[in-house]
Design an enzyme around this catalytic site. Structure first.
Site, PDB file in Angstrom:
ATOM      1  N   ALA A  19       0.797  -1.121   0.025  1.00 13.89           N
ATOM      2  CA  ALA A  19       0.221  -0.133   0.035  1.00 13.89           C
ATOM      3  C   ALA A  19       0.911   1.378   0.068  1.00 13.89           C
ATOM      4  O   ALA A  19       0.732   2.183  -0.850  1.00 13.89           O
ATOM      5  CB  ALA A  19      -0.788  -0.155   1.338  1.00 13.89           C
ATOM      6  N   ARG A  29       4.075   9.405 -10.222  1.00 16.93           N
ATOM      7  CA  ARG A  29       3.703   9.261 -11.684  1.00 16.93           C
ATOM      8  C   ARG A  29       2.889  10.572 -12.008  1.00 16.93           C
ATOM      9  O   ARG A  29       2.860  11.210 -13.206  1.00 16.93           O
ATOM     10  CB  ARG A  29       2.837   8.143 -12.128  1.00 16.93           C
ATOM     11  CG  ARG A  29       3.472   6.662 -12.038  1.00 16.93           C
ATOM     12  CD  ARG A  29       2.555   5.838 -12.507  1.00 16.93           C
ATOM     13  NE  ARG A  29       3.364   4.298 -12.022  1.00 16.93           N
ATOM     14  CZ  ARG A  29       3.032   3.585 -11.045  1.00 16.93           C
ATOM     15  NH1 ARG A  29       1.897   3.903 -10.311  1.00 16.93           N
ATOM     16  NH2 ARG A  29       3.600   2.645 -10.967  1.00 16.93           N
ATOM     17  N   GLU A  42      10.556   2.728   6.318  1.00 19.39           N
ATOM     18  CA  GLU A  42      10.300   1.276   6.283  1.00 19.39           C
ATOM     19  C   GLU A  42      11.499   0.870   7.559  1.00 19.39           C
ATOM     20  O   GLU A  42      12.386   0.909   7.331  1.00 19.39           O
ATOM     21  CB  GLU A  42      10.595   0.610   5.007  1.00 19.39           C
ATOM     22  CG  GLU A  42      10.614  -0.815   4.993  1.00 19.39           C
ATOM     23  CD  GLU A  42       9.501  -1.632   5.636  1.00 19.39           C
ATOM     24  OE1 GLU A  42       9.738  -2.335   6.391  1.00 19.39           O
ATOM     25  OE2 GLU A  42       8.329  -1.171   5.380  1.00 19.39           O
ATOM     26  N   SER A  48       8.307  -3.285  -1.106  1.00 17.21           N
ATOM     27  CA  SER A  48       7.302  -3.794  -2.307  1.00 17.21           C
ATOM     28  C   SER A  48       7.652  -5.380  -2.646  1.00 17.21           C
ATOM     29  O   SER A  48       8.084  -5.701  -3.659  1.00 17.21           O
ATOM     30  CB  SER A  48       7.880  -3.125  -3.585  1.00 17.21           C
ATOM     31  OG  SER A  48       7.415  -1.531  -3.238  1.00 17.21           O
ATOM     32  N   CYS A  52       2.578 -12.805   0.448  1.00 21.54           N
ATOM     33  CA  CYS A  52       1.985 -13.772   0.109  1.00 21.54           C
ATOM     34  C   CYS A  52       2.682 -15.217  -0.321  1.00 21.54           C
ATOM     35  O   CYS A  52       2.444 -16.404  -0.237  1.00 21.54           O
ATOM     36  CB  CYS A  52       0.787 -13.870  -0.675  1.00 21.54           C
ATOM     37  SG  CYS A  52      -0.494 -12.563  -0.291  1.00 21.54           S
ATOM     38  N   VAL A  89       8.918   4.795  12.388  1.00 24.90           N
ATOM     39  CA  VAL A  89       8.267   5.819  12.907  1.00 24.90           C
ATOM     40  C   VAL A  89       7.636   5.497  14.460  1.00 24.90           C
ATOM     41  O   VAL A  89       7.096   4.359  14.337  1.00 24.90           O
ATOM     42  CB  VAL A  89       7.253   6.255  11.856  1.00 24.90           C
ATOM     43  CG1 VAL A  89       6.279   7.459  12.446  1.00 24.90           C
ATOM     44  CG2 VAL A  89       7.838   6.570  10.531  1.00 24.90           C
ATOM     45  N   ASP A 307      -3.271  -3.513   5.171  1.00 27.76           N
ATOM     46  CA  ASP A 307      -3.589  -4.115   6.283  1.00 27.76           C
ATOM     47  C   ASP A 307      -3.917  -3.637   7.419  1.00 27.76           C
ATOM     48  O   ASP A 307      -4.338  -4.320   8.472  1.00 27.76           O
ATOM     49  CB  ASP A 307      -2.673  -5.472   6.405  1.00 27.76           C
ATOM     50  CG  ASP A 307      -2.664  -6.402   5.494  1.00 27.76           C
ATOM     51  OD1 ASP A 307      -2.995  -6.255   4.501  1.00 27.76           O
ATOM     52  OD2 ASP A 307      -1.525  -7.282   5.587  1.00 27.76           O
ATOM     53  N   ASN A 329      -2.440  -3.232  -2.599  1.00 31.43           N
ATOM     54  CA  ASN A 329      -2.115  -2.595  -3.861  1.00 31.43           C
ATOM     55  C   ASN A 329      -3.274  -1.619  -4.499  1.00 31.43           C
ATOM     56  O   ASN A 329      -2.942  -0.502  -5.004  1.00 31.43           O
ATOM     57  CB  ASN A 329      -1.961  -3.680  -5.051  1.00 31.43           C
ATOM     58  CG  ASN A 329      -0.530  -4.219  -4.806  1.00 31.43           C
ATOM     59  OD1 ASN A 329       0.594  -3.541  -5.065  1.00 31.43           O
ATOM     60  ND2 ASN A 329      -0.326  -5.415  -4.238  1.00 31.43           N
ATOM     61  N   TYR A 450     -17.751 -22.760 -22.035  1.00 36.65           N
ATOM     62  CA  TYR A 450     -17.664 -24.228 -21.525  1.00 36.65           C
ATOM     63  C   TYR A 450     -16.970 -24.960 -22.886  1.00 36.65           C
ATOM     64  O   TYR A 450     -17.025 -24.615 -24.116  1.00 36.65           O
ATOM     65  CB  TYR A 450     -19.285 -24.629 -21.807  1.00 36.65           C
ATOM     66  CG  TYR A 450     -19.304 -26.107 -22.107  1.00 36.65           C
ATOM     67  CD1 TYR A 450     -18.979 -27.297 -21.304  1.00 36.65           C
ATOM     68  CD2 TYR A 450     -19.691 -26.701 -23.323  1.00 36.65           C
ATOM     69  CE1 TYR A 450     -18.849 -28.683 -21.565  1.00 36.65           C
ATOM     70  CE2 TYR A 450     -19.805 -27.758 -23.649  1.00 36.65           C
ATOM     71  CZ  TYR A 450     -19.307 -28.914 -22.533  1.00 36.65           C
ATOM     72  OH  TYR A 450     -19.296 -30.222 -22.964  1.00 36.65           O
TER      73      TYR A 450
END
Length: 479
Positions: A19, A29, A42, A48, A52, A89, A307, A329, A450
């Site tokens: 996030a 950007r 961090e 990044s 998972c 922090v 999270d 994300n 199908y």
């Protein structure tokens, strides 16, 4: 003529994973360095990355840790993002619009001011408050640093006995990873069946698959103590030198399980201690509360995502903590767009998740039975057995689909799927239907692809929808 230069705004981001860095990258950007200065903190060594993917790295399916990293710190810095690793922090000063940060290695502290703030502090593994929980050899697995610490333990431990505490997604995936590494694995689970994100009748299918893999499942058991002492491993001497103790087992109400390593898979909680101390609004699950733009409620210049937040459950209409990388994300993209001068929203989620144990695929979306009961919804529940392909086609495998539909209206409330190859991603059909607010009856007319190698003529999800719609109609006819 004297022209005064417009002062750059400063964006401060707390948290360098999905996030936080998605927000920073998207804002960059849309606004160049001359308009927006970006500082990101961090506390770990990495940015990044795919949390998972950690169980698959630990289990050896992913051989190189760096393959889990989507963008390195150097790549972020090359885009004029002032990324400060190993920096935590420790305090938010909302009135002064500044944050206090501490260098993890040196202890040096400093204040950094902000015009806009993004809180993306993630979640932390639940570590039980019991004797031995902090012993050497006991691991939570949430970050790449956690994964590396676990691997270091596995490589330095002579014993081959592992106990996993908890049988949610992380617990089940880590149990399989440890089996792949040659460990004897016991999973101690407080619930009646593994995977509490499923109803117990579906969780029992996971139970069978885990035991088939060689995992010992112990259900309806709660760990009360983690034993420490002489574990007979090479790391024991190191822990003694440091004055510490090492895990040697876990204790439940009536049994003791020896262990050379313990992995905590009990779940996670939002990491919101900073936010709570600063008086920011938290929801019933401890996550930050935001509006649809991911702006923290009541604070014009503060956003939060990932999270550490709660989001709207589109099925129940209540706030819910859903810690998934897919959401993180998306939150980051929404936040970065809004900070960069655009407009974006995150309307909510239906709680779709998929996992596996061995070749058994496990998927769910929407509400379980107990979720529906908790929010006061009456419902019809159906379960069907089908196959992944046309029954006559080679390698067709069994699949179980459970569907919940609202009583009388037939509105889809939730779907759970357990089966072999081709089962898991079928849950996406239900996720789209839930998001669209479809009924089971409406689902029966969906024009799905199908061919015998891919599906029976009636896809298993549609078979469940037909049965659920018929059950709803039956209750209506009976009044």
């Amino acid at each position: 003529m004297n022209m005064s230069r417009t002062r750059r705004e400063r964006l401060v981001v707390i948290g360098g994973d999905a996030a936080g860095m998605s927000a920073a990258s998207q804002a960059r950007r849309l606004k160049g360095p001359d308009e927006l200065e970006i500082v990101a903190f961090e506390r770990g060594h990495f940015t990044s990355y795919s949390a998972c993917g950690i169980p698959y790295w630990v289990g050896g399916d992913v051989t190189d840790r760096d393959r889990l990293i989507a963008r390195t710190p150097e790549e972020h810095r090359a885009r004029d993002i002032d990324l400060r690793l190993r920096t935590e922090v420790t305090e938010l000063d909302l009135d002064g619009q500044r944050v206090r940060a501490r260098d993890v290695d040196t202890g040096e502290e400093s204040w950094t001011s902000y015009d806009k703030l993004v809180i993306a502090t993630g979640a932390r593994p639940i570590r039980p408050d019991m004797p031995g929980a902090d012993a050497a050899g006991v691991h939570g697995v949430q970050t790449l640093d956690d994964g590396q610490a676990l691997l270091d333990t596995l490589e330095g431990t002579r014993g081959r006995r592992a106990v996993v505490v908890g049988a949610g997604y992380i617990g089940v995936e880590m149990a399989e990873a440890l089996i792949n590494r040659g460990y004897d694995v016991t999973v101690v689970n407080r619930g009646s069946e593994p995977m509490s994100t499923l109803d117990p009748d579906m969780g029992c299918l996971v139970h069978e698959a885990m035991e088939g893999l060689g995992i010992t499942m112990v259900n309806d058991a709660e760990v009360t103590k983690i034993l420490t002492g002489d574990g007979g491993t090479s790391l024991l001497e190191r822990s003694r030198e440091l004055g510490g103790s090492r895990v040697r087992g876990v204790v439940t109400q009536d049994r003791e399980f020896p262990a050379d390593v313990v992995v905590l898979g009990i779940g996670v909680r939002p990491e919101t201690a900073l936010a709570k101390a600063a008086g920011l609004p938290l929801g019933p699950h401890g996550g930050l509360l935001t509006d649809r733009s991911m702006r923290v409620r009541g604070h014009e210049n503060i956003w939060a995502g990932g999270d550490c937040v709660e989001v709207l459950d589109l099925v129940s209409g209540q706030d819910r903590h859903i810690p998934l990388g897919t959401h993180a994300n998306k939150h980051g993209q929404v936040i970065g767009t809004n900070i960069g001068g655009g407009y974006a929203t995150f309307p909510g989620a239906v709680g779709t998740a998929v996992s596996k144990v061995c070749d058994l695929e496990i998927a769910r979306t929407g509400l379980r039975e107990k979720d529906a009961h908790r929010v006061g919804l009456r419902f019809e529940s159906v379960t069907i057995e089908s196959t992944s392909r046309a029954g006559y086609y080679p390698n067709a495998s069994p699949m179980t689909v459970k569907m919940l539909a609202e009583h009388r209206t037939g509105r889809l409330l939730g779907v759970q799927i357990v089966g072999r190859e081709g089962a898991g991603k079928r849950v996406d059909i239900a996720a789209v239907a839930l998001t669209a607010g479809m009924t089971a009856e409406q689902m029966t007319t969906l024009d799905l692809g199908y061919a015998p190698p891919f599906s029976p003529v009636w896809d298993p999800v549609l078979v469940a929808a037909r049965k659920a719609a018929a059950q709803v109609r039956g209750t209506l006819s009976r009044g």
